[in-house]
Design a protein around this motif. Sequence first.
Motif, short mmCIF file in Angstrom:
data_model
loop_
_atom_site.label_atom_id
_atom_site.label_comp_id
_atom_site.label_asym_id
_atom_site.label_seq_id
_atom_site.Cartn_x
_atom_site.Cartn_y
_atom_site.Cartn_z
N LEU A 108 60.17 56.61 29.52
CA LEU A 108 60.20 56.93 27.93
C LEU A 108 59.16 58.17 27.94
O LEU A 108 58.20 58.14 28.76
N ARG A 109 59.02 58.86 26.87
CA ARG A 109 57.88 59.67 26.50
C ARG A 109 56.72 58.85 25.80
O ARG A 109 57.30 58.07 25.09
N PRO A 110 55.54 59.32 26.21
CA PRO A 110 54.37 58.31 25.51
C PRO A 110 54.30 58.33 23.87
O PRO A 110 54.07 57.56 23.25
N GLU A 111 55.09 59.53 23.35
CA GLU A 111 54.63 59.63 21.85
C GLU A 111 55.82 58.78 21.28
O GLU A 111 55.66 58.25 20.06
N LEU A 112 56.59 58.10 21.84
CA LEU A 112 57.75 57.06 21.39
C LEU A 112 56.98 55.77 21.14
O LEU A 112 57.35 55.13 20.16
N LEU A 113 55.82 55.54 21.69
CA LEU A 113 55.19 54.28 21.51
C LEU A 113 54.00 54.33 20.54
O LEU A 113 53.34 53.33 20.55
N VAL A 114 53.69 55.61 20.04
CA VAL A 114 52.46 55.91 19.29
C VAL A 114 52.79 55.83 17.69
O VAL A 114 53.71 56.60 17.46
N ASP A 115 52.18 54.88 17.00
CA ASP A 115 52.48 54.89 15.60
C ASP A 115 51.13 55.32 14.82
O ASP A 115 49.94 54.64 15.20
N ALA A 116 51.30 56.25 13.90
CA ALA A 116 50.05 56.53 13.24
C ALA A 116 49.39 55.50 12.56
O ALA A 116 48.08 55.27 12.36
N GLU A 117 50.27 54.47 12.15
CA GLU A 117 49.37 53.32 11.21
C GLU A 117 49.30 52.25 12.11
O GLU A 117 48.11 51.64 12.18
N ASN A 118 50.18 51.76 13.14
CA ASN A 118 50.30 50.39 14.07
C ASN A 118 49.61 50.78 15.34
O ASN A 118 49.70 49.78 16.01
N GLY A 119 49.46 52.05 15.72
CA GLY A 119 49.36 52.29 16.97
C GLY A 119 50.45 51.78 17.89
O GLY A 119 51.58 52.16 17.69
N VAL A 120 50.08 51.25 19.11
CA VAL A 120 51.07 50.76 20.10
C VAL A 120 51.34 49.13 20.34
O VAL A 120 52.16 48.64 20.92
N SER A 121 50.53 48.23 19.25
CA SER A 121 50.26 47.17 19.42
C SER A 121 51.67 46.35 19.19
O SER A 121 51.98 45.25 19.73
N GLN A 122 52.59 46.87 18.24
CA GLN A 122 53.90 46.24 17.90
C GLN A 122 54.93 46.76 18.86
O GLN A 122 55.93 45.91 19.16
N VAL A 134 58.02 47.33 33.52
CA VAL A 134 57.22 48.54 33.69
C VAL A 134 57.55 49.77 33.09
O VAL A 134 58.90 49.98 32.80
N LEU A 135 56.53 50.49 32.70
CA LEU A 135 56.78 51.65 31.83
C LEU A 135 56.80 52.99 32.65
O LEU A 135 55.58 52.86 33.29
N ILE A 136 57.55 53.78 32.62
CA ILE A 136 57.28 54.89 33.19
C ILE A 136 57.03 56.23 32.55
O ILE A 136 58.01 56.52 31.56
N LEU A 137 55.75 56.65 32.25
CA LEU A 137 55.67 57.62 31.12
C LEU A 137 55.90 58.90 31.66
O LEU A 137 55.42 59.35 32.93
N GLU A 138 56.73 59.98 31.32
CA GLU A 138 57.12 61.09 31.74
C GLU A 138 56.57 62.12 30.68
O GLU A 138 56.12 61.82 29.34
N ASP A 139 56.60 63.56 31.18
CA ASP A 139 56.08 64.63 30.23
C ASP A 139 54.61 64.27 29.84
O ASP A 139 54.47 64.68 28.60
N LEU A 157 50.03 64.55 22.63
CA LEU A 157 50.17 63.31 22.89
C LEU A 157 49.03 62.54 22.43
O LEU A 157 49.22 61.18 22.32
N GLY A 158 48.05 62.89 22.49
CA GLY A 158 46.79 62.19 21.98
C GLY A 158 45.74 62.55 22.96
O GLY A 158 45.80 63.48 23.78
N THR A 159 44.58 61.83 22.82
CA THR A 159 43.29 61.96 23.77
C THR A 159 43.09 60.82 24.63
O THR A 159 43.93 60.09 24.67
N LEU A 160 42.32 61.21 25.58
CA LEU A 160 42.12 60.22 26.55
C LEU A 160 41.64 58.78 26.02
O LEU A 160 41.96 58.15 26.58
N PRO A 161 40.69 58.70 25.09
CA PRO A 161 40.45 57.59 24.76
C PRO A 161 41.54 56.80 24.01
O PRO A 161 41.89 55.42 24.11
#
Length: 492
Positions: A108-122, A134-139, A157-161
């Motif tokens: 999947l693309r990494p932006e699908l796991l990023v939530d502006a409010e909850n991040g990726v924890s959920q 296993v997750l394969i991050l593409e693009d 997609l975000g920053t390194l931190p």
Amino acid sequence: MTLKVEGDPGYGSLSAGCRFTDLESSETVPLLIPDAELRQHTWKPLNKKELEKCAGGPGWKKFRSRLVLAFWVGWVIMLGSAIAVIVQTPRMVTPLLLWWQKDPFYRLRPELLVDAENGVSQQLPYLKSLGVGVLILEDLFRKDVSPPNLTHIDRGLGTLPQFKQFMTESRKAGLRIMLDLCETGPFEPVLSNDTEVRSAGSGYMQDSLRYWLDQGVSGFEFCDTDVTSVKTLMEWGVLMQEFSSQDDERILMVRQTGVTLPGVTMSNLVNGSLVKMITKSLIPPSRHPLSAHEVAEAIEANLQMPQEDWPSWTVGGEVPLELQRTILVLIMTLPGTPIMKYGDEINPIQDIYVNVSDVNGDATKQSLDELRRPLALFRSLSQSRAREEALRFGSFTFLPFNNTMSTSTLNATATPPLAFLRSWGCVQLLVVFNLGPEPHAVDSEWTQSLPDSGVFVTSTGLDRLGPVSLQSLKLQPHEAIVIKLFHTDNSS
């Protein structure tokens, strides 16, 4: 009182063994025996002392010793027989599965796991609950720069931190991360007469891989068209070993885009440990959506490939909506690690259902149920893979229908069913699927070599439960079924 009888002297005499032996000349016989004398000759049970005396005798001791000896000899014989049966019985040695051979991969693309409010924890724990390992991050990198900078992710997609936080959350959820480097080449050293330029090109790629390995990435995927040099793969393999440990091995995997791998053969790649996994698309890419018959032909051709060249499968090309669940069952039951892409486990038509709202603006109950069904199938298949050894490392046997289905049952334009067996020891799992739009009854001639009885494991509709007889099995349109077969005395 006595009775005197006179007559023959021998009359009334008793044998010597009787108690009345002394009649002498008088023939007076007592008619009643006194009670005291009767009690004297009555049978009495042995008392404690008499029992102890008899039990301690030589006869009893010999009998008891022989009885104990016979017991222990019989017990030793039975134990030895059981050990001999266990030793002589062939045993299936369970292979040791490594982390990339256990759970499904999810691309999947990494932006699908990023939530502006909850991040990726959920999102990450939810993917783990579905059975993903296993997750394969593409693009992840910008493609408008040639060559791309493989040490900086796309700013969109975000920053390194944020990526480091993503890696931390992934480890907490029990998910590994791999990076898709396909179409981000060149991976080969830069062609130049200048030795320093060639070294810089090769060293840049080494430094990029090392950078992400330091971040905790578990491996990389690249396309077969990007790297054709065995020397390059060997250099990368040395780098993987440098960052690998006994419990955390880093791997390389290659995605096969053509019929064969250019430059090096698939078997040489795997057997030579240059790469750990090779993936191939089950459905070939096409400019137009394939029909059910074309999909069936492509799948049948792939299922008959040599077993020594068997890769891990991904869906690949576009699948008709009505066949999406059937292909999902197929991917999750074939040998090798299944590699799913975001959307493969969810029928896109259900996005329409989700957007349908009632008068109050709320999603209808039907839309929510339709949304859960494909995810429930994905979870059911993941649980079946984790539970059934035959699906993880069992042998594969293709079972064609074409040679046994009568011409009256199938016509030239019909799509025949397909089936295969996954076997491990005495366990056999039958996977049978109908890609066509018409229902099909299983031919009795086709089931002669299979056990007739079994139990449903799962199906595309999740509506097949309990025991089943192959003689009465009827496949619905676009249906796939997994059955665990039972061997009985009447089946071979």
